[in-house]
Design a protein around this motif. Structure first.
Motif, PDB file in Angstrom:
ATOM      1  N   MET A   1       6.497  -5.121 -12.868  1.00  0.00           N
ATOM      2  CA  MET A   1       5.332  -4.756 -12.091  1.00  0.00           C
ATOM      3  C   MET A   1       4.150  -4.591 -13.034  1.00  0.00           C
ATOM      4  N   SER A   2       3.050  -5.276 -12.733  1.00  0.00           N
ATOM      5  CA  SER A   2       1.846  -5.178 -13.562  1.00  0.00           C
ATOM      6  C   SER A   2       0.745  -4.548 -12.744  1.00  0.00           C
ATOM      7  N   ILE A   3       0.246  -3.399 -13.168  1.00  0.00           N
ATOM      8  CA  ILE A   3      -0.752  -2.652 -12.413  1.00  0.00           C
ATOM      9  C   ILE A   3      -2.025  -2.537 -13.218  1.00  0.00           C
ATOM     10  N   THR A   4      -3.150  -2.855 -12.608  1.00  0.00           N
ATOM     11  CA  THR A   4      -4.445  -2.589 -13.227  1.00  0.00           C
ATOM     12  C   THR A   4      -5.295  -1.843 -12.228  1.00  0.00           C
ATOM     13  N   THR A   5      -6.029  -0.860 -12.693  1.00  0.00           N
ATOM     14  CA  THR A   5      -6.852  -0.044 -11.817  1.00  0.00           C
ATOM     15  C   THR A   5      -8.268   0.004 -12.332  1.00  0.00           C
ATOM     16  N   ASP A   6      -9.229  -0.155 -11.428  1.00  0.00           N
ATOM     17  CA  ASP A   6     -10.641  -0.096 -11.783  1.00  0.00           C
ATOM     18  C   ASP A   6     -11.329   0.867 -10.832  1.00  0.00           C
ATOM     19  N   THR A   7     -11.718   2.041 -11.324  1.00  0.00           N
ATOM     20  CA  THR A   7     -12.406   3.020 -10.496  1.00  0.00           C
ATOM     21  C   THR A   7     -13.911   2.963 -10.690  1.00  0.00           C
ATOM     22  N   SER A   8     -14.395   1.971 -11.440  1.00  0.00           N
ATOM     23  CA  SER A   8     -15.832   1.847 -11.668  1.00  0.00           C
ATOM     24  C   SER A   8     -16.421   0.698 -10.855  1.00  0.00           C
ATOM     25  N   VAL A   9     -15.738   0.324  -9.767  1.00  0.00           N
ATOM     26  CA  VAL A   9     -16.230  -0.739  -8.905  1.00  0.00           C
ATOM     27  C   VAL A   9     -17.610  -0.352  -8.378  1.00  0.00           C
ATOM     28  N   GLU A  10     -18.461  -1.355  -8.165  1.00  0.00           N
ATOM     29  CA  GLU A  10     -19.821  -1.133  -7.698  1.00  0.00           C
ATOM     30  C   GLU A  10     -19.852  -0.162  -6.527  1.00  0.00           C
ATOM     31  N   THR A  18      -6.683  -1.931  -7.161  1.00  0.00           N
ATOM     32  CA  THR A  18      -5.469  -2.011  -7.968  1.00  0.00           C
ATOM     33  C   THR A  18      -4.797  -3.340  -7.695  1.00  0.00           C
ATOM     34  N   ALA A  19      -4.089  -3.865  -8.675  1.00  0.00           N
ATOM     35  CA  ALA A  19      -3.383  -5.127  -8.502  1.00  0.00           C
ATOM     36  C   ALA A  19      -1.884  -4.928  -8.647  1.00  0.00           C
ATOM     37  N   LEU A  20      -1.121  -5.479  -7.728  1.00  0.00           N
ATOM     38  CA  LEU A  20       0.340  -5.461  -7.756  1.00  0.00           C
ATOM     39  C   LEU A  20       0.825  -6.859  -8.096  1.00  0.00           C
ATOM     40  N   ASP A  21       1.720  -6.964  -9.066  1.00  0.00           N
ATOM     41  CA  ASP A  21       2.247  -8.261  -9.484  1.00  0.00           C
ATOM     42  C   ASP A  21       3.365  -8.691  -8.532  1.00  0.00           C
ATOM     43  N   SER A  28       1.752   2.160   3.146  1.00  0.00           N
ATOM     44  CA  SER A  28       1.851   3.453   3.808  1.00  0.00           C
ATOM     45  C   SER A  28       0.987   4.444   3.058  1.00  0.00           C
ATOM     46  N   ALA A  29       0.346   5.362   3.789  1.00  0.00           N
ATOM     47  CA  ALA A  29      -0.469   6.407   3.178  1.00  0.00           C
ATOM     48  C   ALA A  29      -0.180   7.726   3.866  1.00  0.00           C
ATOM     49  N   ALA A  30      -0.068   8.792   3.066  1.00  0.00           N
ATOM     50  CA  ALA A  30       0.141  10.136   3.592  1.00  0.00           C
ATOM     51  C   ALA A  30      -0.250  11.135   2.515  1.00  0.00           C
ATOM     52  N   GLY A  31      -0.854  12.231   2.914  1.00  0.00           N
ATOM     53  CA  GLY A  31      -1.238  13.240   1.940  1.00  0.00           C
ATOM     54  C   GLY A  31      -2.104  12.655   0.858  1.00  0.00           C
ATOM     55  N   ASP A  32      -1.710  12.878  -0.400  1.00  0.00           N
ATOM     56  CA  ASP A  32      -2.492  12.385  -1.534  1.00  0.00           C
ATOM     57  C   ASP A  32      -1.947  11.092  -2.119  1.00  0.00           C
ATOM     58  N   LEU A  33      -1.015  10.423  -1.399  1.00  0.00           N
ATOM     59  CA  LEU A  33      -0.386   9.223  -1.943  1.00  0.00           C
ATOM     60  C   LEU A  33      -0.606   8.005  -1.051  1.00  0.00           C
ATOM     61  N   VAL A  34      -0.518   6.844  -1.688  1.00  0.00           N
ATOM     62  CA  VAL A  34      -0.441   5.572  -0.992  1.00  0.00           C
ATOM     63  C   VAL A  34       0.673   4.764  -1.658  1.00  0.00           C
ATOM     64  N   ALA A  35       1.440   4.036  -0.864  1.00  0.00           N
ATOM     65  CA  ALA A  35       2.534   3.214  -1.390  1.00  0.00           C
ATOM     66  C   ALA A  35       2.395   1.810  -0.845  1.00  0.00           C
ATOM     67  N   VAL A  36       2.593   0.835  -1.717  1.00  0.00           N
ATOM     68  CA  VAL A  36       2.533  -0.570  -1.309  1.00  0.00           C
ATOM     69  C   VAL A  36       3.796  -1.261  -1.793  1.00  0.00           C
ATOM     70  N   ALA A  37       4.415  -2.047  -0.905  1.00  0.00           N
ATOM     71  CA  ALA A  37       5.652  -2.763  -1.224  1.00  0.00           C
ATOM     72  C   ALA A  37       5.388  -4.255  -1.229  1.00  0.00           C
ATOM     73  N   GLY A  38       6.003  -4.946  -2.197  1.00  0.00           N
ATOM     74  CA  GLY A  38       5.855  -6.389  -2.323  1.00  0.00           C
ATOM     75  C   GLY A  38       7.082  -7.136  -1.853  1.00  0.00           C
ATOM     76  N   ALA A  39       6.904  -8.405  -1.555  1.00  0.00           N
ATOM     77  CA  ALA A  39       7.974  -9.228  -1.002  1.00  0.00           C
ATOM     78  C   ALA A  39       9.186  -9.297  -1.924  1.00  0.00           C
ATOM     79  N   GLY A  41      10.231  -6.943  -3.835  1.00  0.00           N
ATOM     80  CA  GLY A  41      10.855  -5.633  -3.982  1.00  0.00           C
ATOM     81  C   GLY A  41      10.126  -4.657  -4.868  1.00  0.00           C
ATOM     82  N   SER A  42       8.977  -5.035  -5.438  1.00  0.00           N
ATOM     83  CA  SER A  42       8.191  -4.091  -6.238  1.00  0.00           C
ATOM     84  C   SER A  42       7.503  -3.092  -5.320  1.00  0.00           C
ATOM     85  N   VAL A  43       7.546  -1.825  -5.678  1.00  0.00           N
ATOM     86  CA  VAL A  43       6.886  -0.773  -4.905  1.00  0.00           C
ATOM     87  C   VAL A  43       6.017   0.051  -5.846  1.00  0.00           C
TER      88      VAL A  43
END
Length: 345
Positions: A1-10, A18-21, A28-39, A41-43
């Motif tokens: 899994m390759s993750i990159t995050t950019d919080t300085s977007v315009e 964020t990018a998921l490989d 899914s989103a709840a509380g202070d979390l978000v989860a994304v699943a890939g085809a 099996g990466s989560v």
């Protein structure tokens, strides 16, 4: 899994990216979390405010759905060969390879999770221990939904939706319909059960007396249904337009829906939390559209109040509270769009 995050977007609608490989299939989103699943099996589990990774796992055989518990302490991932449970208090995720198709999972407020497993639904505690299981349905379970604050579980499979009380393998109520159910939606009020079907229809049961209604004439199969928080409005795909049905009063019998026109193919639906009637939809063209979906009259053909910057095809949408809309795109990008007011789009 390759993750990159950019919080300085315009500055503007995009809060972070964020990018998921992997190719996202569920969000899914709840509380202070978000989860994304890939085809494959990466989560990815990330902080909803910043997109920063806080956890992750790999589900062998690929993923089909992901669901965070309402308190954001637990997560369930399902796929073609089994399921996995993740917890903030557990050192490593619990991965169960059953060999059975696990289409979806749904958390109850009491901390139990229902997981589709082949022709059965299993109800597990957060540690993964099976509390009870339904008897085998006629075919693979396609969707699940909790009712009565977690005291009853609705299970969709070919030919019927069956309702099970806690710890009962046999259904206490059966809602028959000859066809393949692709999606299940239960009104928050508990008054209605709706199924989106392979035969391009929506079938509705009133839970009080079991009376039925079919809304047919869709151009395509109906595979996405979503009630808003009030339980008065149901959004559905099944055509280039999103249809929005009014379930207030006696329900939608004899009425026409509102039609929301934006996408060639609808790929995601998500109501904004609260009762303002704001709906987000995503399309194969990469567009995310925001709607005042309950405005206008029946049969109105509406245009979006706003569209967000396009990317590749939208795979899934989820709201993290009323001010942050998360969109997962097929190319792996996951974007958070900030909407500052709950009353405007």
């Amino acid at each position: 899994m390759s993750i990159t995050t950019d919080t300085s977007v315009e500055a503007g609608s995009t809060a972070w990216e964020t990018a998921l490989d992997d190719a996202p299939v569920a969000l899914s989103a709840a509380g202070d979390l978000v989860a994304v699943a890939g085809a494959e099996g990466s989560v990815l589990i990330a902080d909803a405010a910043t997109g920063t990774e806080v956890g992750g796992l790999e589900l062998p055989g690929g993923a089909l759905s992901v669901a965070l518990s309402r308190d954001a302490q637990h997560l369930a991932v399902t796929g073609p060969t089994g399921y996995a449970l993740w917890s903030r208090s557990r050192v490593s995720p619990l991965i169960v390879e059953t060999g059975a198709w696990s289409s979806t999972a749904a958390w109850a407020d009491n901390g139990r999770v229902a997981v589709a497993s082949g022709r059965r639904a299993l109800v597990l505690d957060p540690a993964g221990e099976t509390q009870w299981a339904t008897e085998p349905a006629a075919s693979t379970v396609t969707d699940l939904a909790w009712m009565r604050n977690g005291r009853r579980l609705a299970v969709a499979a070919y030919g019927a939706v069956r309702a099970h009380e806690r710890h009962t393998d046999k259904p206490v109520v059966t809602y028959p319909y000859v066809g393949s159910h692709l999606a299940l939606a239960v009104a928050p009020t508990g008054r209605w059960i709706c199924s989106g079907n392979q035969d391009a229809s929506i079938h509705i049961w009133r839970t009080r007396d079991g009376s039925e209604l079919t809304m047919s004439g869709y151009r395509e199969k109906v595979s996405r249904l979503a009630f808003d928080d009030t339980g008065y409005w149901l959004a559905a795909d099944g055509a280039p337009d999103v249809t929005v049905w009014n379930f207030s009063g006696k329900g939608p019998a004899g009425t026409a829906p509102r039609s929301l026109q934006c996408h060639d193919t609808v790929t995601a639906l998500a109501w904004r939390p609260g009762g303002a009637g704001h709906l987000a939809s995503g399309g194969h063209d990469g567009t995310v559209a925001l709607w005042q979906a309950t405005a206008g009259r029946p049969q109105a053909r509406m245009r979006p109040s706003r569209t967000l910057p396009a990317a590749s095809a939208v795979a899934a949408l989820a709201w993290s509270g009323p001010h942050l809309l998360i969109a997962a795109h097929r190319d792996g990008r996951v974007r958070a769009h900030r909407l500052p007011s709950r009353n405007t789009l």
